[in-house]
Motif scaffolding. Structure first.
Motif, PDB file in Angstrom:
ATOM      1  N   TYR A 275       0.816  -1.242   0.000  1.00  0.00           N
ATOM      2  CA  TYR A 275       0.000   0.000   0.000  1.00  0.00           C
ATOM      3  C   TYR A 275       0.838   1.275   0.000  1.00  0.00           C
ATOM      4  O   TYR A 275       0.309   2.367   0.074  1.00  0.00           O
ATOM      5  CB  TYR A 275      -0.960   0.068   1.204  1.00  0.00           C
TER       6      TYR A 275
ATOM      7  N   ARG B 132       8.379 -12.073 -12.386  1.00  0.00           N
ATOM      8  CA  ARG B 132       7.729 -12.953 -11.401  1.00  0.00           C
ATOM      9  C   ARG B 132       8.185 -14.387 -11.579  1.00  0.00           C
ATOM     10  O   ARG B 132       8.354 -14.839 -12.705  1.00  0.00           O
ATOM     11  CB  ARG B 132       6.214 -12.897 -11.544  1.00  0.00           C
TER      12      ARG B 132
ATOM     13  N   ASN C  12       1.239 -15.080   0.875  1.00  0.00           N
ATOM     14  CA  ASN C  12       1.560 -14.753  -0.525  1.00  0.00           C
ATOM     15  C   ASN C  12       0.864 -15.651  -1.545  1.00  0.00           C
ATOM     16  O   ASN C  12       1.478 -16.106  -2.513  1.00  0.00           O
ATOM     17  CB  ASN C  12       3.078 -14.811  -0.762  1.00  0.00           C
TER      18      ASN C  12
ATOM     19  N   ASP D  53      -0.670 -15.967  -4.659  1.00  0.00           N
ATOM     20  CA  ASP D  53      -0.617 -14.987  -5.748  1.00  0.00           C
ATOM     21  C   ASP D  53      -1.728 -15.228  -6.771  1.00  0.00           C
ATOM     22  O   ASP D  53      -2.346 -16.288  -6.790  1.00  0.00           O
ATOM     23  CB  ASP D  53       0.766 -15.004  -6.404  1.00  0.00           C
TER      24      ASP D  53
ATOM     25  N   GLU E 248      -0.494 -13.682   5.015  1.00  0.00           N
ATOM     26  CA  GLU E 248      -0.191 -12.311   4.579  1.00  0.00           C
ATOM     27  C   GLU E 248      -0.283 -12.182   3.058  1.00  0.00           C
ATOM     28  O   GLU E 248      -0.041 -13.132   2.328  1.00  0.00           O
ATOM     29  CB  GLU E 248       1.248 -11.937   4.983  1.00  0.00           C
ATOM     30  N   ASN E 249      -0.599 -10.954   2.594  1.00  0.00           N
ATOM     31  CA  ASN E 249      -0.425 -10.564   1.190  1.00  0.00           C
ATOM     32  C   ASN E 249      -1.235 -11.427   0.225  1.00  0.00           C
ATOM     33  O   ASN E 249      -0.758 -11.768  -0.861  1.00  0.00           O
ATOM     34  CB  ASN E 249       1.083 -10.627   0.858  1.00  0.00           C
TER      35      ASN E 249
ATOM     36  N   CYS F   8      -1.418 -11.312  -4.184  1.00  0.00           N
ATOM     37  CA  CYS F   8      -0.313 -10.516  -4.722  1.00  0.00           C
ATOM     38  C   CYS F   8      -0.059 -10.886  -6.185  1.00  0.00           C
ATOM     39  O   CYS F   8      -0.499 -11.929  -6.654  1.00  0.00           O
ATOM     40  CB  CYS F   8       0.951 -10.714  -3.899  1.00  0.00           C
ATOM     41  N   GLY F   9       0.646 -10.004  -6.876  1.00  0.00           N
ATOM     42  CA  GLY F   9       0.977 -10.264  -8.280  1.00  0.00           C
ATOM     43  C   GLY F   9       0.154  -9.429  -9.213  1.00  0.00           C
ATOM     44  O   GLY F   9      -0.002  -8.229  -9.032  1.00  0.00           O
TER      45      GLY F   9
ATOM     46  N   SER G 232      -3.432 -10.113   5.594  1.00  0.00           N
ATOM     47  CA  SER G 232      -3.389  -8.879   4.798  1.00  0.00           C
ATOM     48  C   SER G 232      -3.648  -9.226   3.342  1.00  0.00           C
ATOM     49  O   SER G 232      -3.533 -10.377   2.940  1.00  0.00           O
ATOM     50  CB  SER G 232      -2.030  -8.172   4.935  1.00  0.00           C
ATOM     51  N   PHE G 233      -4.042  -8.189   2.580  1.00  0.00           N
ATOM     52  CA  PHE G 233      -4.351  -8.381   1.163  1.00  0.00           C
ATOM     53  C   PHE G 233      -3.434  -7.498   0.316  1.00  0.00           C
ATOM     54  O   PHE G 233      -3.116  -6.378   0.705  1.00  0.00           O
ATOM     55  CB  PHE G 233      -5.806  -7.990   0.877  1.00  0.00           C
ATOM     56  N   ALA G 234      -3.062  -7.994  -0.862  1.00  0.00           N
ATOM     57  CA  ALA G 234      -2.330  -7.151  -1.808  1.00  0.00           C
ATOM     58  C   ALA G 234      -3.277  -6.052  -2.286  1.00  0.00           C
ATOM     59  O   ALA G 234      -4.487  -6.251  -2.362  1.00  0.00           O
ATOM     60  CB  ALA G 234      -1.839  -7.979  -2.981  1.00  0.00           C
ATOM     61  N   ARG G 235      -2.699  -4.900  -2.602  1.00  0.00           N
ATOM     62  CA  ARG G 235      -3.488  -3.703  -2.845  1.00  0.00           C
ATOM     63  C   ARG G 235      -4.475  -3.825  -4.015  1.00  0.00           C
ATOM     64  O   ARG G 235      -5.645  -3.486  -3.886  1.00  0.00           O
ATOM     65  CB  ARG G 235      -2.512  -2.555  -3.114  1.00  0.00           C
TER      66      ARG G 235
ATOM     67  N   PHE H 139      -7.330  -6.154  -3.295  1.00  0.00           N
ATOM     68  CA  PHE H 139      -8.249  -5.541  -2.334  1.00  0.00           C
ATOM     69  C   PHE H 139      -9.281  -4.681  -3.065  1.00  0.00           C
ATOM     70  O   PHE H 139     -10.484  -4.818  -2.886  1.00  0.00           O
ATOM     71  CB  PHE H 139      -7.432  -4.690  -1.341  1.00  0.00           C
TER      72      PHE H 139
ATOM     73  N   LYS I  81      -9.973  -8.759   7.168  1.00  0.00           N
ATOM     74  CA  LYS I  81      -8.626  -8.924   7.718  1.00  0.00           C
ATOM     75  C   LYS I  81      -8.687  -9.400   9.157  1.00  0.00           C
ATOM     76  O   LYS I  81      -9.455  -8.870   9.961  1.00  0.00           O
ATOM     77  CB  LYS I  81      -7.908  -7.573   7.713  1.00  0.00           C
TER      78      LYS I  81
END
Lengths: 424, 164
Positions: free
Chosen positions: A195, A385, B13, B15, B59-60, B63-64, B86-89, B92, B104
């Motif tokens: 973020y 990646r 993670n 992804d 976490e996360n 992602c990707g 948590s989440f990747a932005r 989210f 969360k």
């Protein structure tokens, strides 16, 4: 007096029509450019139609680049590319790029001068963060976010905190921008900047040409960042002055701007880096990699498909042959870069060495087409990646590196530094 | 939603490439994507997932890539809620925009065991592990994000905006 702000905060404030913003503010901001490709575009077009809008907010600022599964890999992909083409024609979009005249989106847009310093750009592709290298605020979104911005010319953001990263000193031989960003991700992790904005600077970056700056900002997302950004300077000015299609603006962070963290690295201590499967944070310096045989080497992508990447590849391959057990596949970032590489003799060298050269496409990077791995196969790749199954079978492996490491590895058949090559 | 839900438990993670591999991105049809959801991390998921199930991860999550196909595939598979540390932005935003509920919580993912059933109360922001009886708090949706959810996602929000 307004609050001291970072470059990211200043660009967001200006686009929201506000005097100042601070982290965690929710703002509505005007966007300068929206971008989508042949995977995310069709979803965005479908959602755009649901908003009730019949015209995009500005036909010069909505950009589509078919690059992921083109040249069309199968019938379904052909339908997706056709969907972009038809919509672009119907809306009379200025910036639609056809096969043969295109490039990988994040290499193409800066080269064409479609994006510039001070812009606010959103793209339905996570590597949209690349344009931060120009001193722009640029970030990836999903197709629905993009669809709504295509209709209104606006989107919402939460203002991110900023982590400042300073790279100082002179790069060692064979150490490139790719090694710096891999090193950073290795230090802070794949969610190390979640973020947040990553503002990259320091004396090493001040001397770094644009190609390398794009490589660094391209992988900000691999640390979870909202955007990567480099304060523009003379090098930026030289790149944009005869290119940018619209007026641009240079922003810089105030001296007393607030940062969530400041990280400083002495680059003289950094070796070429290799990220092991299956996360970009699993980095090791080349001296600690050990004996890892490879089946395929990929050089190109939105991360490392620029002219200087092809140049170093050709320099290493000149007078040498690709290892008999390795397929080397090279993807120039744009048709223009491809042509320049032909004129400079780089492509000739790569083909003579036994490498394959492809028209620009994202294909192999995401396991789409043009270089899929079988079970148990291993690739060294200059892409971004190395997740499980990223380039093919779930049982295949991707190691990330710079073009110099990938080229040397293609010759020696195992992950290697150019230092290990014998004399020509 | 207060019915007992089966849980699918994953680590950090997770992804978007494992949520929906790129080889299936030549379509954006939700039911088609759901057939391959989580294939590269869990071959049983798509076969056995049921309407109302919950994914719990570390976490996360997400992602990707920015592919909206990831939350679309999860939603179309029948999963009602994803709970993660948590989440990747981008994930989210995408989940909120398409109406997939994501919550969360930092303790539950470490404490939940295979086979545990949970109950999620979205309005009050609580999660109960029915197998252990332990309750967990999560952030309830507030402010502009709640507005978005209440109006039925970003498309409806934009539709209203364009009308005015």
């Amino acid at each position: 007096m307004t609050r001291a702000m970072t470059i990211t905060e200043k660009i967001l404030a200006d686009h929201a029509g506000l005097e100042s913003v601070k982290p965690n503010d929710l703002i509505t901001a005007k966007v300068d450019i929206t971008l989508a490709n042949d995977i995310t575009g069709p979803v965005a077009i479908k959602e755009f139609k649901k908003t009730g809008a019949d015209k995009v907010f500005d036909k010069d600022r909505v950009v589509f680049v078919p690059d992921h599964f083109v040249p069309n890999k199968d019938i379904k992909s052909a339908e997706q590319a056709k969907n972009l083409r038809d919509f672009s024609k119907e809306q009379k979009l200025k910036n639609y790029f056809e096969v043969g005249r295109m490039g990988i989106e994040h290499t193409l847009l800066p080269d064409m001068g479609i994006v510039g310093p001070g812009d606010l750009i959103i793209g339905a592709d996570s590597h949209t963060c690349t344009y931060g290298a120009l001193g722009a605020f640029s970030t990836g979104v999903g197709s629905t976010d993009l669809a709504c911005a295509m209709a209104t010319g606006e989107t919402w953001f939460m203002v991110p905190e900023t982590i400042k990263v300073e790279f100082n000193g002179e790069l060692n031989k064979w150490v490139s921008a790719k090694d710096l960003i891999l090193f950073l991700i290795g230090q802070i992790g794949v969610d190390g900047a979640l973020y947040q904005a990553l503002e990259i600077g320091g004396s090493t970056i001040e001397n770094l040409p644009m190609d390398g700056r794009f490589t660094i900002c391209n992988m900000a997302i691999e640390a979870g960042a909202k955007n990567g950004i480099i304060v523009p300077d003379k090098i930026t000015e030289d790149f944009v002055k005869n290119r940018c299609q619209r007026p641009y603006k240079f922003y810089k962070s105030d001296e007393n701007a607030q940062y969530a963290q400041v990280l400083k690295y002495d680059v003289s201590k950094i070796e070429p880096q290799v990220a092991f499967p299956h996360l970009p944070e699993n980095t090791k310096p080349i001296s600690q990699v050990g004996d890892i045989k490879i089946d395929q080497a990929i050089i190109g992508s939105c991360t490392n498909g620029r002219l200087s990447d092809l140049k170093v590849t050709a320099e290493i391959l000149e007078g040498r042959k690709i290892h008999e057990d390795v397929r080397l596949i090279v993807f120039p970032g744009t048709q223009e870069i491809y042509l320049e590489a032909i004129e400079a003799g780089y492509i000739q060298t790569i083909v003579r060495a036994g490498g394959a050269v492809s028209t620009p496409t994202c294909g192999p990077c995401l396991g789409g087409h043009m270089g899929i791995l079988a079970k148990g196969e291993r690739a060294i790749s200059t892409t971004n990646r190395n997740f499980v199954g990223r380039m093919g079978d779930v049982g295949s492996e991707v190691y990330l590196s710079s073009p110099a490491i990938a080229a040397a590895s293609a010759v020696l058949g195992k992950i290697s530094s150019p230092e290990e090559l014998s004399e020509r | 939603m207060k019915n007992a839900s089966n849980t699918w438990i994953y680590g950090d993670n997770v992804d978007t490439d494992v949520i929906i591999p790129a080889r299936y991105l030549n379509t954006s049809e939700p039911s088609e994507l759901a057939k391959f959801c989580m294939e590269d991390i869990d071959k049983n998921f798509a076969k056995e997932v049921k309407e109302g199930d919950v994914i719990v991860a570390g976490e996360n999550f997400g992602c990707g890539s920015s592919r909206e196909h990831a939350p679309i595939a999860i939603k179309a598979s029948g999963v009602k809620v994803v709970i993660a540390k948590s989440f990747a932005r981008i994930f989210f935003r995408n989940a909120i925009n398409i109406g997939l509920v994501i919550l969360k919580n930092s303790e539950l993912p470490d404490e939940i065991r295979k086979g545990d059933e949970i109950e999620v109360d979205i309005e009050n922001g609580t999660i109960k592990n029915l197998s252990t009886g332990k309750e967990y708090e999560t952030t309830a949706y507030t402010g502009s994000i709640k507005e978005l959810i209440d109006i039925g996602g970003l498309i409806n929000y934009t539709k209203e905006k364009l009308k005015s």
